[in-house]
Design an enzyme around this catalytic site. Structure first.
Site, PDB file in Angstrom:
ATOM      1  N   ASP A  18       0.865  -1.213  -0.025  1.00 27.55           N
ATOM      2  CA  ASP A  18       0.180   0.014   0.060  1.00 27.55           C
ATOM      3  C   ASP A  18       0.887   1.185   0.083  1.00 27.55           C
ATOM      4  OD1 ASP A  18      -1.636   2.399   0.967  1.00 27.55           O
ATOM      5  OD2 ASP A  18      -3.253   0.679   1.362  1.00 27.55           O
ATOM      6  N   ARG A  21     -12.592  -4.620  -6.964  1.00 30.18           N
ATOM      7  CA  ARG A  21     -13.358  -4.547  -8.214  1.00 30.18           C
ATOM      8  C   ARG A  21     -12.528  -5.229  -9.309  1.00 30.18           C
ATOM      9  NH1 ARG A  21     -16.548  -2.741  -5.110  1.00 30.18           N
ATOM     10  NH2 ARG A  21     -17.417  -0.733  -5.017  1.00 30.18           N
ATOM     11  N   GLU A  49     -18.927  -6.649 -14.827  1.00 29.84           N
ATOM     12  CA  GLU A  49     -19.299  -7.098 -13.535  1.00 29.84           C
ATOM     13  C   GLU A  49     -19.729  -8.647 -13.807  1.00 29.84           C
ATOM     14  OE1 GLU A  49     -20.316  -7.264  -9.444  1.00 29.84           O
ATOM     15  OE2 GLU A  49     -18.942  -5.883 -10.437  1.00 29.84           O
ATOM     16  N   HIS A 105     -20.263 -11.854  -7.060  1.00 30.98           N
ATOM     17  CA  HIS A 105     -20.308 -10.522  -6.072  1.00 30.98           C
ATOM     18  C   HIS A 105     -21.021 -10.849  -4.699  1.00 30.98           C
ATOM     19  CE1 HIS A 105     -19.585  -6.009  -6.204  1.00 30.98           C
ATOM     20  NE2 HIS A 105     -19.202  -6.480  -5.236  1.00 30.98           N
TER      21      HIS A 105
END
Length: 339
Positions: free
Chosen positions: A192, A250, A278, A297
């Site tokens: 990160d 995502r 998606e 999802h």
């Protein structure tokens, strides 16, 4: 006798069709009716063309309680809500409906992202441990062979003892995953760019190094221009043979065109709860590859887990009514680094 004044804030529910019925139990509705001046069964599905009843409630609303499918709060919509002071979102990201017009007007925003992070982190923990045990592969082999097998010999490289797991992104969910991994005897790497001091027992490394050293890589970065396809050809090529990629963030964070050759060859495995697009097209190989676990999802809140988000949202409504700061306030600057 003097008439009593009801100082409770006026509130309107604003979310997509069918969402309120899944989000709120009758106990939630009763509590909402006690905390606010509202009809807990009235829901504004489309605030751009509200029914007369919804329009009247919107004109009086000091608070909006939103969830999935909420109307974007444009300047035009906000013009119908002159008394609106705060939006309490009973879900995760607010990017879909909180606009610049909200910030320009000084409307306060809070989100149940913390409540929604927990089931995603739990899904991820399960995926990491199952990947280490090669559960998908062994289940398929068992079903195909239907006989005794030298599993101890075949499983020589399996297991979760001191396996190296790489976490991409110390987001809210990424941090929850790190917390859940703490009791296990794993080596944990973190990438990160905004973190300078990782949690105890976690090694901070670059993205390429993380991919090269990890047998499980789990993606938890926000969807931003800078993170588009951050897991690309170079990172995928660096992953060891037999490694597993987990994506619950995502779909756009992973270059699926670069991933597919590694999956088709069997060199890598994947657990994908999100894809780009998606909904993969019907002919996508992701549905059929034996080394891919594709889920629709479902890592985030669903079923009775929605009630956890409702609980957090109602706590925020209660705090507002008592004149206290929100516990999980969202600010415009937060959205530059969050989902």
């Amino acid at each position: 006798m003097h008439p009593t004044t009801d100082n409770r804030p006026s509130l309107l529910l604003a979310m997509g069709p069918g969402v309120a019925e899944r989000l709120l139990t009758e106990d939630h509705r009763a509590r909402l009716a006690g905390l606010t001046r509202t009809d807990p069964h009235l829901v504004g599905h489309d605030l751009t063309a509200p029914t007369p009843e919804v329009a009247a409630a919107l004109a009086e609303a000091e608070l909006l309680l939103t969830c999935w499918g909420a109307t974007p709060l444009t300047a035009e919509v906000l013009g119908r809500a002159p008394r609106l002071k705060a939006v309490v979102h009973a879900a995760g990201s607010v990017k879909h409906h909180i606009t610049d017009a909200c910030w320009d007007r000084g409307i306060r925003v809070t989100s149940a992202a913390a409540a929604n992070a927990l089931p995603v982190a739990e899904y991820t923990l399960a995926a990491i441990l199952l990947a280490g045990k090669q559960v998908l592969r062994s289940a398929q082999r068992y079903a195909a062979l239907r006989t005794d097998q030298a599993w101890l010999t075949e499983s020589a490289g399996w297991g979760n003892y001191r396996r190296t797991v790489g976490i991409v992104g110390a987001s809210r969910i990424g941090r929850r995953v790190l917390d859940l991994l703490r009791p296990f005897d794993l080596r944990v790497l973190l990438y990160d760019p905004y973190v300078t001091a990782p949690p105890p027992g976690v090694e901070l490394v670059g993205l390429d190094e993380l991919c090269a050293r990890s047998t499980v890589v789990s993606v938890h970065a926000p969807q931003l221009p800078a993170t588009h396809r951050m897991i690309g050809a170079a990172q995928l090529a660096a992953m060891p043979d037999g490694a597993t990629l987990i994506n619950t963030a995502r779909g756009s964070l992973v270059d699926e065109d670069a991933l597919l050759p590694h999956l088709r060859s069997g060199r890598l495995h994947a657990i994908l709860d999100v894809t780009d697009p998606e909904l993969p097209p019907p002919d996508s190989p992701l549905y059929d590859l034996p080394n891919v676990l594709l889920t629709p999802h479902v890592a985030g809140s669903l079923g009775n887990e929605l009630h956890r988000m409702a609980d957090q949202a109602l706590e925020e409504v209660a705090r507002y009514g008592r004149g206290e700061p929100f516990a999980e306030e969202v600010r415009a600057s937060d959205l530059q680094r969050s989902a």
